[in-house]
Design a protein around this motif. Structure first.
Motif, mmCIF file in Angstrom:
data_model
loop_
_atom_site.group_PDB
_atom_site.id
_atom_site.type_symbol
_atom_site.label_atom_id
_atom_site.label_comp_id
_atom_site.label_asym_id
_atom_site.label_seq_id
_atom_site.Cartn_x
_atom_site.Cartn_y
_atom_site.Cartn_z
ATOM 1 N N GLU A 132 0.861 -1.216 -0.039
ATOM 2 C CA GLU A 132 -0.025 0.030 0.075
ATOM 3 C C GLU A 132 0.941 1.353 0.065
ATOM 4 O O GLU A 132 0.730 2.188 -0.810
ATOM 5 N N THR A 135 2.604 1.766 -3.364
ATOM 6 C CA THR A 135 1.658 2.316 -4.339
ATOM 7 C C THR A 135 1.473 3.758 -4.044
ATOM 8 O O THR A 135 1.510 4.522 -5.241
ATOM 9 N N ILE A 136 1.422 4.119 -2.991
ATOM 10 C CA ILE A 136 1.182 5.525 -2.725
ATOM 11 C C ILE A 136 2.635 6.608 -2.982
ATOM 12 O O ILE A 136 2.500 7.383 -3.761
ATOM 13 N N HIS A 139 2.915 6.501 -6.847
ATOM 14 C CA HIS A 139 1.659 7.189 -7.520
ATOM 15 C C HIS A 139 2.172 8.618 -7.431
ATOM 16 O O HIS A 139 1.839 9.554 -8.278
ATOM 17 N N LEU A 191 1.747 13.655 -1.300
ATOM 18 C CA LEU A 191 1.790 12.352 -0.591
ATOM 19 C C LEU A 191 1.145 12.876 0.759
ATOM 20 O O LEU A 191 0.445 12.223 1.484
ATOM 21 N N PRO A 194 -2.490 11.191 0.934
ATOM 22 C CA PRO A 194 -2.693 9.758 1.462
ATOM 23 C C PRO A 194 -2.098 9.646 2.790
ATOM 24 O O PRO A 194 -2.296 8.462 3.482
#
Ligand SMILES: [Zn+2]
Lengths: 199, 236
Positions: A132, A135-136, A139, A191, A194
């Motif tokens: 997770e 992925t953050i 992205h 960032l 998230p």
């Protein structure tokens, strides 16, 4: 971990041995740099298969042109330049026509003064899974302009020094520092959603 | 120390290059300004995450696949370079004979001389044309950017990398100049071609500062007549 007492053989000595036909010497260089190159290649190309290919092609091209390596340069810098060019070509081929939409820039004007900066939670590793978080991180990086993504990939992901990053990109150290600051602040902002406290 | 200076020092701090003399002022601002304090803390946290080798790690089996492909690749006739005769660098060896053949074939001296005269005549015509045009031309300087990256690099157009510019230009994005007021002016087709050629010919990766000579009474797109890459400091 290098054993105490035995100095780690330096890159130049390994390159010279590899040039005279010693494959083992070349594989030692491969082991030394494959992970770092993969990390920045992944950050730049955006997918694992491409990043693997970049690393493979980089070492093949490096081996083929080993006699063009100049002792004044650092081997890692030379290798990373090959990798960066390979990654850029791959990106150009694979994402021709597509990359614009992925990269749609956001206007972050007025410089980059920290206003209303959201705090993050401590240690996201304890709250989110590895995949997770990865992925953050991935992205957020993809939203940066290419020039910013590269500088972060080399300095903060492959962990080159500022001087090495400047050498790879053909820029001055001062320019690398300025670009890096802007890139890091933009990335930080991406960032904050998230990873922020309000998330 | 204000927020701008704090951020500049933060960059030095993160690179381990902060001067000892700046440390006190830096710390005072950090304690006084919550924005900067958070910015520093979160950038440090972010760097720690990106540096963590558990992320962006090589997937399982990748190292083995790399060695397999190298084993195959290194077996090829690619003998270690140092063992090859000096002249046999692969790329130039393949191209050189073809070039020699092309030049040698059918290029008699008489024709070459005629070509040289034609070229000289063209230069004269060009010089007269340029002189006539210069009387009514205007010069503008600014950053070379493309419409696609204009927004992203607006506050710092000198960071726009040259390969990004080429990529945008060749994929059909509008290219132009960002003037001192931060306005974007697109080029006409001639300007576009000149900009691409200038960037490709230079070894600059960034700081694409240009001076353009434009024909007067340009339309919505700048009618670029001549374009040169230069140094922003020298142009100001
Ligand atoms: Zn502040």
């Amino acid at each position: 971990m290098p054993e105490s007492g035995t100095a780690v053989e330096d890159d130049l000595a390994l390159v010279r041995r590899a040039c005279s036909g010693d494959r083992e010497a070349f594989y030692t260089l491969v082991s030394r740099y494959e992970r770092g190159l993969f990390r920045s290649a992944l950050a730049i190309t955006r997918n694992q298969a491409d990043a693997e290919e970049v690393v493979q092609e980089t070492f093949l091209r490096a081996y083929e042109h080993l006699n063009q390596f100049r002792a004044e340069a650092k081997f890692q810098t030379w290798l990373t330049q090959i990798a960066l060019n390979t990654a850029r070509m791959k990106l150009r081929k694979a994402h021709a026509g597509l990359w614009e939409s992925l990269d749609e820039p956001r206007a972050t004007e007025d410089g980059f003064l920290p206003r209303d900066v959201a705090e993050w939670r401590e240690n996201p590793e304890q709250r989110l899974g590895r995949v997770e978080i990865e992925t953050i991180l991935h992205h957020a990086l993809q939203g940066l302009p290419p020039g910013y993504r590269e500088v972060v990939a080399l300095r903060d992901i492959q962990m080159l020094s500022t001087q090495e990053t400047a050498d790879v990109l053909g820029m001055s150290v001062a320019n690398v520092k300025t670009r890096l600051l802007r890139a890091r602040l933009q990335l930080r902002e991406r960032l904050a959603g998230p990873l922020g406290k309000r998330a | 120390m204000d927020c701008h200076e704090f951020l500049a020092q933060m960059a030095e701090l993160l690179d381990g290059d902060m001067a000892a003399s700046a440390a006190d002022a830096f710390d005072r601002h950090r304690q006084a300004c919550a924005h900067c304090r958070t910015a520093l803390a979160t950038v440090e946290q972010m760097r720690r995450l990106y540096a963590d080798e558990r992320f962006f790690a090589m997937p399982e089996g990748a190292s083995e696949r790399l060695r397999q492909s190298l084993a195959a690749g290194l077996e090829e006739p690619l003998a270690p370079a140092a063992l090859r005769p000096a002249a046999a660098v692969p790329s130039s060896a393949a191209a050189a004979p073809r070039r020699r053949g092309w030049l040698g074939f059918g290029a008699d001296t008489g024709r070459l001389r005629a070509l040289a005269w034609a070229a000289a005549a063209a230069v004269v015509v060009l010089a007269v044309g340029v002189a006539r045009w210069q009387a009514s031309a205007s010069t503008t300087s600014g950053w070379l950017v493309d419409s696609h990256c204009y927004a992203a690099y607006k506050s710092h157009p000198g960071d726009h990398p040259s390969d990004c510019f080429i990529k945008c230009a060749t994929s059909g994005k509008t290219v132009g100049i960002e003037d001192a007021q931060g306005r974007f002016h697109p080029f006409n087709a001639r300007g576009r071609a000149q900009a691409i050629a200038a960037v490709e010919a230079s070894h600059r990766k960034d700081h694409l500062w240009v001076t353009v000579k434009t024909a007067p009474a340009s339309g919505p797109a700048l009618d670029v007549v001549a374009l040169t890459l230069g140094d922003p400091a020298a142009a100001r």
